[in-house]
Design an enzyme around this catalytic site. Structure first.
Site, short mmCIF file in Angstrom:
data_model
loop_
_atom_site.label_atom_id
_atom_site.label_comp_id
_atom_site.label_asym_id
_atom_site.label_seq_id
_atom_site.Cartn_x
_atom_site.Cartn_y
_atom_site.Cartn_z
N ASP A 1 0.84 -1.19 0.00
CA ASP A 1 0.00 0.00 0.00
C ASP A 1 0.88 1.24 0.00
O ASP A 1 1.53 1.55 0.99
CB ASP A 1 -0.93 0.00 1.21
CG ASP A 1 -2.01 1.07 1.12
OD1 ASP A 1 -1.93 1.92 0.20
OD2 ASP A 1 -2.94 1.06 1.94
N ASP B 1 -2.03 5.13 -7.14
CA ASP B 1 -2.49 4.08 -6.24
C ASP B 1 -2.49 2.73 -6.94
O ASP B 1 -3.20 2.54 -7.94
CB ASP B 1 -3.90 4.40 -5.74
CG ASP B 1 -4.38 3.39 -4.70
OD1 ASP B 1 -3.60 3.07 -3.78
OD2 ASP B 1 -5.53 2.93 -4.81
#
Length: 461
Positions: free
Chosen positions: A126, A338
């Site tokens: 992440d 992302d």
């Protein structure tokens, strides 16, 4: 069948695999990106279905599941990055937090070893989180994971962080004193109600065969949520507690990754080539890379933003409102990189203009097909009867006149046999997110120390 992008040398060579010769035009680049990937910790990226063992009766079923996760991830980011968002305070071990939907923390995982002797664990990657954590024994509240729980009592290198340590004061959600775990306790809560709570500790990690001592991790004894069967999460954000921030001089505040193009997604077949992650600036960016300044958002300091000035379809610039993507004083705007989001999200105005221009360019050339949903993957085509199809290119125009020309594989996503959809969607909040479909097959180097991100051609899938 071949799908060829106009005005580019990017070619779709079969249903799942592409070859990239040139992904972008050139611009100036920092001189620090040099060396060999082999000299720094290198990890293989795997997709979540390899860990969970998920299989689907058809590709379309897999895509429907993917869309549900993608919507959850986009909503999570929209809430997290909202100017009105306030992170929850430390609530202690007795709090009752109800988990909601899976926050879709990531489509990619890495295999690392924790402790001495090393215990292998899958961690979600992440780039928007800082704290690295794993579920630990004794488990007071844990979700199901693929690997055995890490037991700190069996590790010779595990050392709890004391309450008086400066490390304990870095996190805004940490506490000391009378907690059930003792020492410095941490808590990370996600917007959907998922969370991890436990004790901060120093531990040895083995990353791609390289042992790194004294890494601060969270040893989670109370964890709630759906983290795709992984043991925890590897935070690669821009903050000091992320793995990249902690390694500092060891990796120079940089990391590179390459996401392979989707191949046989959801079919149950092994997919051993999902890409790679290299910690450090040693991964040389190929000639012809685009270097774009990173943008720091003070309201979301963990995220990597890039300044987008416009979008082109073919050779035409979309007629968008000036400053549509500009970062505002309240923290809205710009584009978040992302890897956990699959479909790129754009403000409604930008998406509508992109969709209409793309549809207009293909008008009458190929038949339309039913979309997956009304909000995501709504613009689709039936290419099953064609040996070769030419589609318009889509280009991101960044601040500073840098352009990234996307391959056909970065523009269209196969959702059923021979059915392809435009891999962009409108954002319900106005937030812009560059998803992993648009990043696939492009070597990406995040150099936070020098404030740049590099997009370079690569063939990793």
């Amino acid at each position: 069948m071949a799908i060829v992008s106009h005005a580019s040398s990017l070619r779709y060579i079969n249903r799942y695999n592409f070859t990239t010769k040139q992904a972008s035009t050139t611009s100036s680049s920092p001189s620090s990106a040099q060396g060999s990937r082999d000299s720094r910790p290198s990890l293989a990226l795997v997709r979540r279905d390899e860990v969970t063992g998920s299989t689907y009766p058809s590709l379309r079923h897999a895509v429907l599941d993917l869309v549900a996760r993608d919507n959850a991830r986009a909503e999570y980011l929209a809430t997290r990055l909202s100017p009105a968002y306030q992170p929850p305070g430390f609530s202690g071990s007795e709090s009752k937090v109800v988990s909601g939907l899976d926050e879709g923390s990531g489509e990619y995982l890495v295999r690392v070893s924790v402790g001495s002797p090393p215990t292998e664990q899958y961690l979600v990657v992440d780039s928007g989180s800082d704290v690295m954590w794993v579920q630990c024994k004794p488990c007071l509240e844990c979700y199901v994971q693929a690997d055995p729980l890490f037991d700190p009592a069996t590790s010779a290198t595990f050392s709890g962080v004391s309450c008086g340590s400066a490390i304990c004061r870095i996190l805004p959600t940490s506490a000391c004193g009378d907690g059930e775990l003792g020492g410095c306790e941490y808590e990370v809560s996600y917007a959907d109600g998922s969370y991890t709570k436990g004790a901060l500790a120093l531990e040895t990690l083995t990353l791609g065969g390289t042992a790194v001592e004294g890494v601060v991790i969270g040893c989670g004894h109370r964890n709630r949520g759906l983290f795709v069967g992984a043991a925890g999460l590897m935070g690669l954000g821009w903050g000091p507690m992320s793995l990249v921030g902690q390694l500092g001089g060891e990796v120079g505040g940089a990391f590179s990754y390459c996401l392979a193009s989707r191949g046989g997604y959801g079919s149950g077949a092994a997919d051993d080539d999902a890409g790679w992650l290299v910690l450090g600036r040693s991964e040389a960016v190929p000639e012809g890379a685009v270097w774009v300044p990173l943008v720091r958002n003070p309201r979301a300091p963990s995220f990597y933003y890039v300044g987008l000035s416009g979008i082109e379809v073919g050779d035409e610039r979309l007629p968008l409102q000036a400053g549509l993507f500009q970062l505002t004083e309240d923290g809205a705007g710009d584009v978040v990189m992302d890897t956990g989001t699959t479909v790129t999200r754009l403000p409604q105005e930008a998406y509508a203009a992109l969709r209409d221009a793309f549809v207009g360019a293909l008008a009458g050339a190929v038949p339309r097909a039913q979309g997956v949903s009304s909000s995501v993957l709504d613009t689709c085509y039936d290419l099953s009867g064609y040996a070769s199809v030419r589609v318009p290119t889509v280009s991101f125009c960044f601040d500073g006149d840098a352009r990234l020309i996307l391959a056909a594989r970065n523009v269209l996503l196969e959702v059923d046999m021979g059915i392809y959809c435009l891999a962009f969607a409108p954002s319900s909040s106005g937030l812009s997110i560059m998803g992993n479909t648009q990043q696939a097959g492009i070597q990406i180097t995040v150099d936070s120390a020098n404030g740049y991100i590099g997009f370079g051609p690569a063939n990793c899938g």
